[in-house]
Motif scaffolding. Structure first.
Motif, PDB file in Angstrom:
ATOM      1  N   PHE A   5       9.422  43.991  62.932  1.00  0.00           N
ATOM      2  CA  PHE A   5      10.697  44.019  62.223  1.00  0.00           C
ATOM      3  C   PHE A   5      11.835  43.625  63.159  1.00  0.00           C
ATOM      4  O   PHE A   5      11.933  44.130  64.281  1.00  0.00           O
ATOM      5  CB  PHE A   5      10.991  45.431  61.678  1.00  0.00           C
ATOM      6  N   ASP A   6      12.699  42.739  62.653  1.00  0.00           N
ATOM      7  CA  ASP A   6      14.003  42.537  63.255  1.00  0.00           C
ATOM      8  C   ASP A   6      14.814  43.828  63.027  1.00  0.00           C
ATOM      9  O   ASP A   6      14.525  44.592  62.102  1.00  0.00           O
ATOM     10  CB  ASP A   6      14.680  41.337  62.576  1.00  0.00           C
ATOM     11  N   LEU A   7      15.813  44.051  63.870  1.00  0.00           N
ATOM     12  CA  LEU A   7      16.602  45.287  63.733  1.00  0.00           C
ATOM     13  C   LEU A   7      17.928  45.053  62.983  1.00  0.00           C
ATOM     14  O   LEU A   7      18.117  45.556  61.875  1.00  0.00           O
ATOM     15  CB  LEU A   7      16.871  45.879  65.122  1.00  0.00           C
ATOM     16  N   ASP A   8      18.815  44.262  63.593  1.00  0.00           N
ATOM     17  CA  ASP A   8      20.182  44.155  63.074  1.00  0.00           C
ATOM     18  C   ASP A   8      20.247  43.412  61.752  1.00  0.00           C
ATOM     19  O   ASP A   8      19.752  42.283  61.621  1.00  0.00           O
ATOM     20  CB  ASP A   8      21.073  43.439  64.093  1.00  0.00           C
ATOM     21  N   ASN A   9      20.859  44.033  60.787  1.00  0.00           N
ATOM     22  CA  ASN A   9      21.049  43.481  59.439  1.00  0.00           C
ATOM     23  C   ASN A   9      19.737  43.257  58.696  1.00  0.00           C
ATOM     24  O   ASN A   9      19.717  42.616  57.650  1.00  0.00           O
ATOM     25  CB  ASN A   9      21.898  42.201  59.480  1.00  0.00           C
ATOM     26  N   THR A  10      18.645  43.815  59.262  1.00  0.00           N
ATOM     27  CA  THR A  10      17.376  43.890  58.536  1.00  0.00           C
ATOM     28  C   THR A  10      17.097  45.361  58.239  1.00  0.00           C
ATOM     29  O   THR A  10      17.052  45.764  57.081  1.00  0.00           O
ATOM     30  CB  THR A  10      16.228  43.266  59.351  1.00  0.00           C
ATOM     31  N   LEU A  11      16.912  46.161  59.293  1.00  0.00           N
ATOM     32  CA  LEU A  11      16.670  47.599  59.093  1.00  0.00           C
ATOM     33  C   LEU A  11      17.969  48.391  59.096  1.00  0.00           C
ATOM     34  O   LEU A  11      18.084  49.407  58.405  1.00  0.00           O
ATOM     35  CB  LEU A  11      15.746  48.129  60.197  1.00  0.00           C
ATOM     36  N   GLY A 162      12.535  39.815  58.680  1.00  0.00           N
ATOM     37  CA  GLY A 162      13.821  39.586  59.330  1.00  0.00           C
ATOM     38  C   GLY A 162      14.802  38.850  58.447  1.00  0.00           C
ATOM     39  O   GLY A 162      14.428  38.281  57.415  1.00  0.00           O
ATOM     40  N   ASP A 163      16.073  38.846  58.864  1.00  0.00           N
ATOM     41  CA  ASP A 163      17.135  38.239  58.047  1.00  0.00           C
ATOM     42  C   ASP A 163      17.576  36.870  58.553  1.00  0.00           C
ATOM     43  O   ASP A 163      18.235  36.138  57.819  1.00  0.00           O
ATOM     44  CB  ASP A 163      18.364  39.164  57.982  1.00  0.00           C
ATOM     45  N   ASN A 164      17.245  36.536  59.795  1.00  0.00           N
ATOM     46  CA  ASN A 164      17.767  35.280  60.358  1.00  0.00           C
ATOM     47  C   ASN A 164      16.747  34.149  60.169  1.00  0.00           C
ATOM     48  O   ASN A 164      15.631  34.233  60.687  1.00  0.00           O
ATOM     49  CB  ASN A 164      18.078  35.473  61.847  1.00  0.00           C
ATOM     50  N   THR A 167      15.859  32.279  63.940  1.00  0.00           N
ATOM     51  CA  THR A 167      15.243  33.070  65.001  1.00  0.00           C
ATOM     52  C   THR A 167      14.082  33.909  64.482  1.00  0.00           C
ATOM     53  O   THR A 167      13.043  34.009  65.147  1.00  0.00           O
ATOM     54  CB  THR A 167      16.283  33.993  65.659  1.00  0.00           C
ATOM     55  N   ASP A 168      14.242  34.498  63.290  1.00  0.00           N
ATOM     56  CA  ASP A 168      13.193  35.373  62.766  1.00  0.00           C
ATOM     57  C   ASP A 168      12.080  34.585  62.069  1.00  0.00           C
ATOM     58  O   ASP A 168      10.906  34.698  62.429  1.00  0.00           O
ATOM     59  CB  ASP A 168      13.785  36.382  61.769  1.00  0.00           C
ATOM     60  N   ILE A 169      12.454  33.831  61.049  1.00  0.00           N
ATOM     61  CA  ILE A 169      11.438  33.276  60.151  1.00  0.00           C
ATOM     62  C   ILE A 169      10.760  32.049  60.768  1.00  0.00           C
ATOM     63  O   ILE A 169       9.526  32.012  60.891  1.00  0.00           O
ATOM     64  CB  ILE A 169      12.052  32.937  58.777  1.00  0.00           C
TER      65      ILE A 169
HETATM   66 MG   LIG Z   1      18.986  40.322  62.187  1.00  0.00          MG
END
Ligand SMILES: [Mg+2]
Length: 214
Positions: A5-11, A162-164, A167-169
């Motif tokens: 899991f991404d942290l910021d603006n995801t969890l 993740g939300d980004n 960087t995430d997906i």
């Molecule tokens: Mg994020």
């Protein structure tokens, strides 16, 4: 099965916490609203101690940059919280045997502080923070380190939530993971390959992962 899991603006709602902190910070120094907007713009994606060298100069603050960084960590950790349903969903995944990891870009002290204050730390088998491992998402090395921190090889596969997009997906796709994109109403326009799941929230992604394994 591994889920990173991404942290910021995801969890956690970093954006809401940042807006609240920046407003309170500007008021505490007698600065106008534009100063709060400048702070949130500078720190929107990521915050590091050197950002406060910049902010103390442009805002003509008497504080030292290191003191401002500590004030930011203390203030932001008081302002952030998990999105609804996240803690309960993660607890459910753990009960059902998932291996859970954090894969986040950022400075170690602030990311650790946010994980602790929101009650997330104890729910994860491994926590990987870019500053601590010398690699950042979307680099494969960050995902490798995140899987290893959970005691499993990245080659065994798993999921990234993740939300980004970049960087995430896209990063997780290149690392061989399946992906759940917390889109918040956005359309996918960031690469030839769509995420496996497009969801409105991390809680929705978690619910879908739990259904996959029932
Ligand atoms: Mg994020």
């Amino acid at each position: 099965m591994l889920a990173l899991f991404d942290l910021d603006n995801t969890l956690i709602d970093r954006q809401g916490g940042l807006d609240a902190w920046a407003g309170a910070f500007a008021r505490s120094r007698g600065l106008p609203d534009q100063a709060a907007a400048l702070v949130t713009a500078r720190l929107r994606d990521r915050a590091y101690p050197e950002d406060f060298d910049y902010l103390r100069d442009v805002l003509r603050l008497a504080d030292g940059a290191e003191d401002l960084w500590r004030e930011y960590i203390d203030g932001l950790t008081r302002s952030v919280c998990c999105f609804p349903g996240v803690l309960e969903g993660l607890q459910g995944l753990r009960r059902e045997g998932w291996t859970l990891g954090i894969a986040t870009n950022g400075a170690v002290d602030i990311q650790r502080a946010k994980l602790d204050v929101t009650g997330l730390t104890g729910l994860f088998d491994g926590v990987t923070i870019s500053e601590g491992v010398g690699a950042r998402k979307p680099e494969r090395a960050l995902f490798d380190a995140a899987a290893a921190a959970c005691g499993v090889p990245l080659s065994a596969g798993g999921w990234l939530v993740g939300d980004n997009p970049a960087t995430d997906i896209v990063g997780a796709q290149a690392a061989g993971l399946r992906t759940a994109w917390v889109a918040g109403g956005r359309e996918w326009a960031d690469g030839p390959r769509e995420p496996d799941l497009i969801v409105s929230s991390a809680a929705e992604a978690i619910a879908m992962l739990r259904r996959l394994t029932r």
